[in-house]
Design an enzyme around this catalytic site. Structure first.
Site: not given
Length: 410
Positions: A121, A185, A281, A302
């Site tokens: 990521q 992240h 969110e 998960y």
């Protein structure tokens, strides 16, 4: 491609009650709403804290809108910024910054960009222009950087050369302080506040070792920080009183925040972040506030297990204005401040990755009053979206497309 919308019957209007008292009342005209756009089964049985916190009524754009693929030749674009002359500045995950014309011509990669760690990521992430770009040509971006001890989220700045081929005098102005070998992240977006300082969103790096650091004021992971253009903590930042609190902290308790935008009327900062399985969110950001991760969440692991104590509320922790379950994977976002599509004024547009659409949210009195899904048939993971001075929206996708979305030209 043209998106044609029609007005729902007034009989379909659903009343949405206010979630809390606030002093930012507005006269936004949401229009008629219908059943929620989300019809999938939620991952949890958690109860929302207030009416309208999830699955708001659906809305539809009545203005005839046209979407155009300017190019599909980008490589995993991550951030997009609109240049004063109408061209687009785009970051690519692998570490490139390129310029794209309205005709779809893509420049070669600008030289001078520091190396990134593009694994998983990571990569070259959010980007923004200095408010005084037309005179100083300064740009700012975030990226994942390999350092001693692991990987971090970093912020760099540099000047776009007059020949548009390089970024000059590049400086890394800020580095998150808790390296970890995780390649997940990172966040991360960067944008200017109204006083000329920078907001930067930083992820908590996902792994169980770093997850609790979202609550630790000694770490910049899982935070929004506010810094000067030189990378120092901004004067006037909230004071976190715990020992060793970092002076750059603005808010704490975030998971993977990939969206930041400032409301065009109130000037307030809004933020989106990825939840786990459920619990994406949308937050209205208040200086010094704690947004709860991983103590409270509307999602689960998960694998299906509860996270922590499996609670969604706790005193001293903020509730999201809105959450999604199932997730849409919200990424870059922007408020619409134009007049070409009057019904979009002050609406929030968010790129959806796993949902493969652009989220449109009508916000009234600081709550979501209606939701629409745009370009849902394109099969694209929308990574970032911005508004140009021409009042069109521009969006990039993981698959390499750059879209222009605007009122249809007659």
């Amino acid at each position: 491609m043209i998106i044609k919308k029609s007005i729902f019957l007034l009989a379909g209007i659903l009343a949405l009650s206010s979630c809390s008292n606030n002093d930012n009342n507005d006269d936004t005209n949401v229009g008629p709403t219908g059943p929620p756009v989300e019809t999938g089964t939620a991952n949890t049985t958690y109860t929302p804290a207030f009416s309208g916190q999830t699955r708001a009524g659906s809305i539809q754009t009545t203005t005839e809108i046209e979407s155009k693929v300017i190019t599909n030749g980008l490589s995993a674009p991550w951030g997009v910024a609109y240049l004063p002359d109408g061209r687009l500045l785009v970051t690519e995950k692998a570490g490139n910054i390129k310029i794209v014309t309205q005709a779809g011509v893509i420049s070669t990669a600008l030289t001078g960009v520091p190396a990134v760690n593009p694994a998983d990521q990571g990569g070259l992430l959010g980007i923004c222009l200095d408010p005084a770009f037309e005179t100083n040509r300064m740009i700012y971006w975030t990226f994942s950087e390999a350092v001693a001890g692991g990987n971090i989220t970093a912020v760099a700045k540099g000047r776009l050369a007059n020949n548009d081929a390089a970024i000059e005098n590049v400086t890394v102005i800020y580095r998150s302080n808790t390296p970890n070998s995780s390649t997940l992240h990172y966040g991360s977006r960067v944008l200017f506040d109204k006083s000329g300082n920078l907001f930067v969103s930083i992820g908590e790096r996902s792994v169980l070792q770093t997850r609790p650091l979202a609550q630790a004021v000694t770490s910049s992971l899982g935070k929004i920080v506010r810094i000067t253009t030189g990378g120092q903590a901004t004067s006037g930042n909230p004071a976190f009183t715990q020992t060793g609190a970092l002076p750059e902290l603005y808010t704490i308790g975030h998971r993977n925040p990939q969206g930041l935008a400032i409301h065009p009327t109130t000037g307030e900062l809004w933020q989106s972040e990825h939840g786990p399985r459920g619990g994406d969110e949308l937050n209205r950001i208040t200086a010094g506030a704690n947004y709860g991760w991983p103590t409270i969440t509307y999602g689960i692991e998960y694998g299906g297990a509860k996270i922590g104590d499996g609670i969604t509320q706790q005193t001293g922790m903020e509730q999201p204005v809105y959450y999604w379950d199932p997730v849409v994977s919200p990424s870059g976002m922007t408020f619409y401040a134009g007049n070409r599509v009057p019904e979009w004024q002050n609406n929030l547009f968010i790129g959806s990755l796993s949902g493969s659409h652009i989220v449109r949210l009508a916000i009234k009195d600081n709550k979501v009053a209606g939701e629409e899904r745009l370009l849902a048939g394109e099969g694209q993971r929308f990574r970032d979206i911005t508004q140009g001075k021409d009042e069109a929206l521009y969006a990039v996708t993981d698959q390499g497309r750059l879209y222009k979305i605007d009122k249809k030209q007659n």
